[in-house]
Structure formats: C-alpha cells, structure tokens
Design a protein around this motif. Structure first.
Motif, PDB file in Angstrom:
ATOM      1  N   VAL A   3      -9.188  17.546 -25.467  1.00 49.06           N
ATOM      2  CA  VAL A   3      -9.072  17.154 -24.063  1.00 49.06           C
ATOM      3  C   VAL A   3     -10.298  16.335 -23.699  1.00 49.06           C
ATOM      4  CG1 VAL A   3      -8.968  17.990 -21.697  1.00 49.06           C
ATOM      5  CG2 VAL A   3      -7.775  19.237 -23.486  1.00 49.06           C
ATOM      6  N   ARG A   4     -10.098  15.260 -22.981  1.00 48.36           N
ATOM      7  CA  ARG A   4     -11.181  14.433 -22.477  1.00 48.36           C
ATOM      8  C   ARG A   4     -10.822  14.089 -21.037  1.00 48.36           C
ATOM      9  NH1 ARG A   4     -13.988   9.485 -25.488  1.00 48.36           N
ATOM     10  NH2 ARG A   4     -14.535  11.223 -26.774  1.00 48.36           N
ATOM     11  N   ASP A   5     -11.767  14.262 -20.148  1.00 50.99           N
ATOM     12  CA  ASP A   5     -11.532  13.987 -18.731  1.00 50.99           C
ATOM     13  C   ASP A   5     -10.342  14.782 -18.193  1.00 50.99           C
ATOM     14  OD1 ASP A   5     -13.625  12.151 -18.815  1.00 50.99           O
ATOM     15  OD2 ASP A   5     -12.279  10.476 -19.247  1.00 50.99           O
ATOM     16  N   LEU A   9      -4.514  14.591 -25.362  1.00 46.54           N
ATOM     17  CA  LEU A   9      -4.283  13.344 -26.098  1.00 46.54           C
ATOM     18  C   LEU A   9      -2.885  12.809 -25.805  1.00 46.54           C
ATOM     19  CD1 LEU A   9      -5.898  14.045 -29.576  1.00 46.54           C
ATOM     20  CD2 LEU A   9      -6.704  12.492 -27.820  1.00 46.54           C
ATOM     21  N   ALA A  10      -1.912  13.684 -25.668  1.00 47.98           N
ATOM     22  CA  ALA A  10      -0.539  13.239 -25.378  1.00 47.98           C
ATOM     23  C   ALA A  10      -0.476  12.527 -24.029  1.00 47.98           C
ATOM     24  CB  ALA A  10       0.417  14.422 -25.405  1.00 47.98           C
ATOM     25  N   GLU A  11      -1.187  13.039 -23.043  1.00 49.88           N
ATOM     26  CA  GLU A  11      -1.210  12.392 -21.730  1.00 49.88           C
ATOM     27  C   GLU A  11      -1.890  11.034 -21.806  1.00 49.88           C
ATOM     28  OE1 GLU A  11      -1.309  16.228 -18.739  1.00 49.88           O
ATOM     29  OE2 GLU A  11      -3.172  15.620 -19.733  1.00 49.88           O
ATOM     30  N   ARG A  12      -2.961  10.951 -22.571  1.00 56.88           N
ATOM     31  CA  ARG A  12      -3.663   9.667 -22.720  1.00 56.88           C
ATOM     32  C   ARG A  12      -2.788   8.672 -23.478  1.00 56.88           C
ATOM     33  NH1 ARG A  12      -8.959   9.787 -21.096  1.00 56.88           N
ATOM     34  NH2 ARG A  12      -9.792   8.331 -22.606  1.00 56.88           N
ATOM     35  N   GLU A  58      -9.714  -0.540 -24.024  1.00 56.60           N
ATOM     36  CA  GLU A  58     -11.109  -0.115 -24.172  1.00 56.60           C
ATOM     37  C   GLU A  58     -11.696   0.313 -22.832  1.00 56.60           C
ATOM     38  OE1 GLU A  58     -13.095  -3.419 -26.056  1.00 56.60           O
ATOM     39  OE2 GLU A  58     -12.445  -2.778 -28.054  1.00 56.60           O
ATOM     40  N   GLN A  59     -11.413  -0.458 -21.800  1.00 66.78           N
ATOM     41  CA  GLN A  59     -11.950  -0.135 -20.478  1.00 66.78           C
ATOM     42  C   GLN A  59     -11.337   1.146 -19.932  1.00 66.78           C
ATOM     43  OE1 GLN A  59     -11.109  -3.805 -18.426  1.00 66.78           O
ATOM     44  NE2 GLN A  59     -13.020  -4.745 -19.098  1.00 66.78           N
ATOM     45  N   ARG A  60     -10.052   1.323 -20.112  1.00 69.63           N
ATOM     46  CA  ARG A  60      -9.365   2.502 -19.572  1.00 69.63           C
ATOM     47  C   ARG A  60      -9.762   3.778 -20.298  1.00 69.63           C
ATOM     48  NH1 ARG A  60      -8.022   6.832 -18.630  1.00 69.63           N
ATOM     49  NH2 ARG A  60      -6.008   7.646 -17.995  1.00 69.63           N
ATOM     50  N   PHE A  61      -9.851   3.719 -21.631  1.00 69.31           N
ATOM     51  CA  PHE A  61     -10.032   4.933 -22.419  1.00 69.31           C
ATOM     52  C   PHE A  61     -11.450   5.131 -22.939  1.00 69.31           C
ATOM     53  CE2 PHE A  61      -5.544   3.710 -22.802  1.00 69.31           C
ATOM     54  CZ  PHE A  61      -4.986   4.812 -22.174  1.00 69.31           C
ATOM     55  N   GLY A  62     -12.310   4.120 -22.820  1.00 68.68           N
ATOM     56  CA  GLY A  62     -13.671   4.260 -23.310  1.00 68.68           C
ATOM     57  C   GLY A  62     -13.756   4.392 -24.814  1.00 68.68           C
ATOM     58  N   VAL A  63     -12.782   3.803 -25.497  1.00 64.59           N
ATOM     59  CA  VAL A  63     -12.695   3.864 -26.953  1.00 64.59           C
ATOM     60  C   VAL A  63     -12.586   2.435 -27.463  1.00 64.59           C
ATOM     61  CG1 VAL A  63     -11.195   4.572 -28.869  1.00 64.59           C
ATOM     62  CG2 VAL A  63     -11.570   6.128 -26.958  1.00 64.59           C
ATOM     63  N   ALA A  64     -13.334   2.109 -28.503  1.00 65.70           N
ATOM     64  CA  ALA A  64     -13.281   0.763 -29.070  1.00 65.70           C
ATOM     65  C   ALA A  64     -11.941   0.531 -29.773  1.00 65.70           C
ATOM     66  CB  ALA A  64     -14.420   0.562 -30.059  1.00 65.70           C
ATOM     67  N   PHE A  65     -11.333  -0.600 -29.480  1.00 65.25           N
ATOM     68  CA  PHE A  65     -10.129  -1.057 -30.172  1.00 65.25           C
ATOM     69  C   PHE A  65     -10.552  -2.324 -30.918  1.00 65.25           C
ATOM     70  CE2 PHE A  65      -8.280   1.803 -27.222  1.00 65.25           C
ATOM     71  CZ  PHE A  65      -7.043   2.170 -27.730  1.00 65.25           C
ATOM     72  N   LEU A  80      -1.490   1.396 -31.633  1.00 65.39           N
ATOM     73  CA  LEU A  80      -2.531   1.612 -30.622  1.00 65.39           C
ATOM     74  C   LEU A  80      -2.652   3.087 -30.266  1.00 65.39           C
ATOM     75  CD1 LEU A  80      -1.923  -1.404 -28.204  1.00 65.39           C
ATOM     76  CD2 LEU A  80      -3.387  -1.287 -30.233  1.00 65.39           C
ATOM     77  N   VAL A  81      -1.515   3.773 -30.146  1.00 63.65           N
ATOM     78  CA  VAL A  81      -1.525   5.209 -29.831  1.00 63.65           C
ATOM     79  C   VAL A  81      -2.230   5.983 -30.936  1.00 63.65           C
ATOM     80  CG1 VAL A  81      -0.063   7.257 -29.563  1.00 63.65           C
ATOM     81  CG2 VAL A  81       0.503   5.143 -28.342  1.00 63.65           C
ATOM     82  N   ARG A  82      -1.896   5.692 -32.202  1.00 67.91           N
ATOM     83  CA  ARG A  82      -2.539   6.396 -33.321  1.00 67.91           C
ATOM     84  C   ARG A  82      -4.037   6.115 -33.353  1.00 67.91           C
ATOM     85  NH1 ARG A  82       2.239   4.993 -35.352  1.00 67.91           N
ATOM     86  NH2 ARG A  82       1.491   3.141 -36.411  1.00 67.91           N
TER      87      ARG A  82
END
Length: 94
Positions: A3-5, A9-12, A58-65, A80-82
């Motif tokens: 869980v983050r925020d 993960l399914a919700e994200r 990247e902006q929405r999730f704070g994760v590098a793509f 992208l989901v994986r």
C-alpha cells in the motif's frame, strides 16, 4: 499487497488505466484492458502522446517510467501496469 498513499497496487493500476483513457477521449465506451496496445493496433497513440503519457504516469505515481519502455513491442496498457506494480513492490520504489 503493498500500500502506498492508502491505495492498494490494484487501485493504483486502475488509476493508471483511467489515466491512459484520458489520453484517448475517442475510446469512450470501450474497455481499456491490459491487452490494449497503446500504438497503431490499439489506442492509436503516436510516439509523442506515448511519451506524454509516460510523463503523466511518473507525475501521478511518483515512479520512473523509463524511455526503454518505448522499445517494447507491442507496448500495452498491461506493460505499464506491470511496470508500476514491479516498481511499487521494490524497496526503493523508483
């Protein structure tokens, strides 16, 4: 599941699919699934739109793509989901 925020993960992943949908307003009424290609054989996004989508992710999730995703053929929503799920599950998250 991690869980983050306050989200699973399914919700994200669902949020990511919705974000993709915002890039393709003409896709309204049809499901965007993990098998849906982003390019010509699916959502018909051009390379610039795909780069803009990766930046928005990247902006929405704070994760590098990374740009390397642009070389994946076919690049699908599921790719992208994986990627998001893998990065979220890793200890460093980016």
């Amino acid at each position: 599941m991690a869980v983050r925020d306050g989200e699973t993960l399914a919700e994200r992943a669902d949020d990511l699919r919705k974000l993709v949908g915002r890039f393709v307003p003409s896709w309204t009424g049809r499901d965007i699934t993990d098998a849906t290609p982003l390019g010509a054989s699916g959502l018909d996004l051009d390379s610039i739109a795909i780069v803009e989508l990766l930046i928005a992710c990247e902006q929405r999730f704070g994760v590098a793509f990374p740009d390397a995703l642009l070389d994946v053929r076919p690049l699908t929503v599921g790719t992208l989901v994986r990627h998001l799920e893998q990065r979220e599950a890793s200890p460093e998250g980016v």
